[in-house]
Design a protein around this motif. Structure first.
Motif, mmCIF file in Angstrom:
data_model
loop_
_atom_site.group_PDB
_atom_site.id
_atom_site.type_symbol
_atom_site.label_atom_id
_atom_site.label_comp_id
_atom_site.label_asym_id
_atom_site.label_seq_id
_atom_site.Cartn_x
_atom_site.Cartn_y
_atom_site.Cartn_z
ATOM 1 N N PRO A 144 -12.535 2.182 -2.574
ATOM 2 C CA PRO A 144 -13.080 3.498 -2.198
ATOM 3 C C PRO A 144 -11.956 4.517 -2.057
ATOM 4 N N GLU A 145 -12.336 5.782 -1.953
ATOM 5 C CA GLU A 145 -11.342 6.862 -1.945
ATOM 6 C C GLU A 145 -10.358 6.731 -0.790
ATOM 7 N N ALA A 146 -10.840 6.464 0.405
ATOM 8 C CA ALA A 146 -9.968 6.405 1.574
ATOM 9 C C ALA A 146 -8.967 5.262 1.455
ATOM 10 N N GLU A 147 -9.445 4.072 1.085
ATOM 11 C CA GLU A 147 -8.556 2.925 0.958
ATOM 12 C C GLU A 147 -7.546 3.139 -0.164
ATOM 13 N N ARG A 148 -7.992 3.778 -1.236
ATOM 14 C CA ARG A 148 -7.073 4.014 -2.343
ATOM 15 C C ARG A 148 -5.987 5.010 -1.955
ATOM 16 N N TRP A 149 -6.334 6.000 -1.160
ATOM 17 C CA TRP A 149 -5.332 6.959 -0.678
ATOM 18 C C TRP A 149 -4.254 6.258 0.144
ATOM 19 N N LEU A 150 -4.656 5.332 1.017
ATOM 20 C CA LEU A 150 -3.676 4.617 1.829
ATOM 21 C C LEU A 150 -2.728 3.801 0.960
ATOM 22 N N VAL A 151 -3.264 3.179 -0.061
ATOM 23 C CA VAL A 151 -2.423 2.379 -0.948
ATOM 24 C C VAL A 151 -1.499 3.265 -1.781
#
Length: 387
Positions: free
Chosen positions: A101-108
Motif C-alpha cells: 500500500p501507499e503508506a508502507e511503500r513510502w516508509l520503504v
C-alpha cells in the motif's frame, strides 16, 4: 407529446444495484499486505496527497533537490519512519514493493535518503531562508528609518529642546528634591501639556517654547524640519530581531554539521550525496555570512537607539526602550510645535520682545528663575537623572 412518470415510479420500487467489489489481483494483494495501523496509514496517505506524486517519485525528487518539493519538504518529516515503523519495514522487505500500500511503500522508499530527517531539514531550510532573511531585512530597515527620523541626525536640536524642558520642570519643582532633575522619563512629558496656567489659556509647554524662541528666534523653522510626522514604529523590537538571527544561526550551524558528516559518511561516493554536498555547502556558507552582516547592522542600530534614549534622559535605557521613546518623541514634537507657533504668533502680533512672558503664561513658575537661565546651561550635555 405526453410524458408520464409511471415508469419512474415503477423503477423506484426496484432495489438499487450494489457496487461490485474490487476483485482485481492488485487490490487483493495490496489489502493483504497492509502492515501499518489504520490511523498511522491514513495520516501518511493524507500527508503524501499534497505532493501529487507516488512515493517512489517523491523520494527521487528529494534526492534530486527538486524545487517544486523542497519548499514544503518539512511537512514530510512527521511521515518518516519512527521506531514502531521499523518493525513494519522489516516485514515489508520480503514483499514486492509494487504490492505494498501507499503508506508502507513510502516508509520503504524513504530509506533511500541518507539520514532522511536531516536531509529534508536542510532542503526546507535553504528553500525558506530567503523569506526569513526578507523579514529580518525589513525589520532592520524599519528600525534604521525610525532612528534616522527620530532625530539622531539632528541631535543638537533635540538636545536644546530637552534641556529647556528639564530646566522649566526644575523651576516648577523649585524647593523640592525633584527640582534638581538631570533627565526626563517618557511619562513625565505629559505634564508639560497637562499643567495649565490659572487662566487656563496656556500650559507648561508654552514656557518651554518661549525659552527656545528667546535663545533662537529661528528655532520653530528648525523644529519643523524634523520629520516626526512620518515617524512609524519599527515592526519588530531589537531583541526580537536578535532572537530571529540566533535561531537562523543555529539552524545554519546544524545544517553545516550535517554536510560535514555526509562528506565522511558511508554513502559519500553516491552521486546524489556528492551533488547535495556541493550545492548546499556553498549556500550555507553564504547564509552564515549574511547572518553575521545582519547582526552587525543590528548592533549599530542598537547603539544609535541607546543614544536617542540617553539624549531623552531615560535612565538605564535598553535598546528595546526605543519603542516607548519614539512614542514620547512624536508626542513631544507635536505638542512643542503647536506651542512654538502660538508663542511666535503672540509675540509678533503684540509687538513685544520674544523674551516677554506670553499671555496666560504659567503663573506657578518663578519668572526670575526662568529668565536667569543661562544659554551655556542649555547647551550643556545632560547627565543621567529622573524627573
Amino acid at each position: 407529446v405526453v410524458l408520464t412518470l409511471e415508469p419512474i415510479h415503477e423503477c423506484a420500487n426496484f432495489p438499487a444495484k450494489s457496487a461490485k467489489p474490487n476483485t482485481s489481483k492488485s487490490a487483493q494483494s495490496t489489502s493483504r499486505n497492509r502492515l501499518l495501523p489504520v490511523r498511522r496509514s491514513n495520516n501518511i496517505c493524507i500527508g503524501l496527497r499534497k505532493f501529487h506524486r507516488t512515493p517512489c517519485q517523491l523520494v527521487q525528487d528529494l534526492l534530486d533537490m527538486n524545487p517544486d518539493v523542497t519548499q514544503s519538504a518539512d511537512e514530510l518529516i512527521p511521515l518518516l519512519p519512527n521506531e514502531e515503523d521499523m518493525t513494519v519495514i522489516e516485514s515489508a522487505k520480503s514483499v514486492d514493493p509494487k504490492c505494498l500500500p501507499e503508506a508502507e511503500r513510502w516508509l520503504v522508499e524513504s530509506l533511500r535518503i541518507p539520514r532522511a530527517k536531516q536531509w529534508i531539514s536542510v532542503l526546507s531550510s535553504v528553500a525558506n531562508f530567503d523569506n526569513d532573511f526578507c523579514e529580518i531585512d525589513e525589520a532592520i530597515q524599519d528600525l534604521q528609518s525610525a532612528i534616522s527620523i527620530a532625530g539622531f541626525e539632528n541631535e543638537e536640536i533635540l538636545q536644546k529642546a530637552f534641556l529647556s524642558a528639564i530646566h522649566v520642570g526644575n523651576c516648577v519643582n523649585d524647593g523640592h528634591f525633584l527640582g534638581n532633575a538631570l533627565g526626563l522619563q517618557p511619562a513625565s512629558f505629559r505634564h508639560f501639556k497637562d499643567v495649565k496656567a490659572a487662566s487656563g489659556k496656556a500650559v507648561l509647554m508654552h514656557m518651554v517654547a518661549m525659552q527656545l524662541l528667546k535663545l533662537n528666534p529661528d528655532f520653530l523653522e528648525q523644529w519643523e524640519r524634523l520629520s516626526f510626522s512620518t515617524l512609524a514604529k519599527p515592526s519588530m523590537s531589537p531583541s526580537d530581531i536578535s532572537a530571529m538571527l540566533q535561531i537562523l544561526s543555529k539552524r545554519i550551524s546544524s545544517n553545516l554539521s550535517f554536510i560535514t558528516e555526509l562528506e565522511v559518511g558511508d554513502r559519500k561516493d553516491e552521486n546524489e550525496v556528492i551533488r547535495f554536498v556541493q550545492v548546499h555547502k556553498n549556500i550555507l556558507a553564504e547564509l552564515e555570512q549574511k547572518v553575521q552582516q545582519c547582526s552587525g547592522y543590528l548592533k549599530e542600530a542598537e547603539k544609535k537607539a541607546l543614544s536617542i534614549c540617553n539624549l531623552a534622559g531615560m535612565v538605564n535605557a535598553k535598546p528595546d526602550d526605543l519603542l516607548s521613546c519614539l512614542d514620547m518623541l512624536q508626542s513631544f514634537h507635536t505638542d512643542l510645535r503647536k506651542c512654538l507657533e502660538e508663542v511666535s504668533q503672540h509675540n509678533s502680533s503684540s509687538g513685544q520682545e520674544r523674551n516677554e512672558k506670553p499671555k496666560g503664561a504659567v503663573s506657578i513658575i518663578p519668572v526670575d528663575a526662568v529668565a536667569n537661565m543661562k544659554q551655556a546651561e542649555l547647551a550643556a550635555t545632560p547627565r543621567t537623572g529622573v524627573t
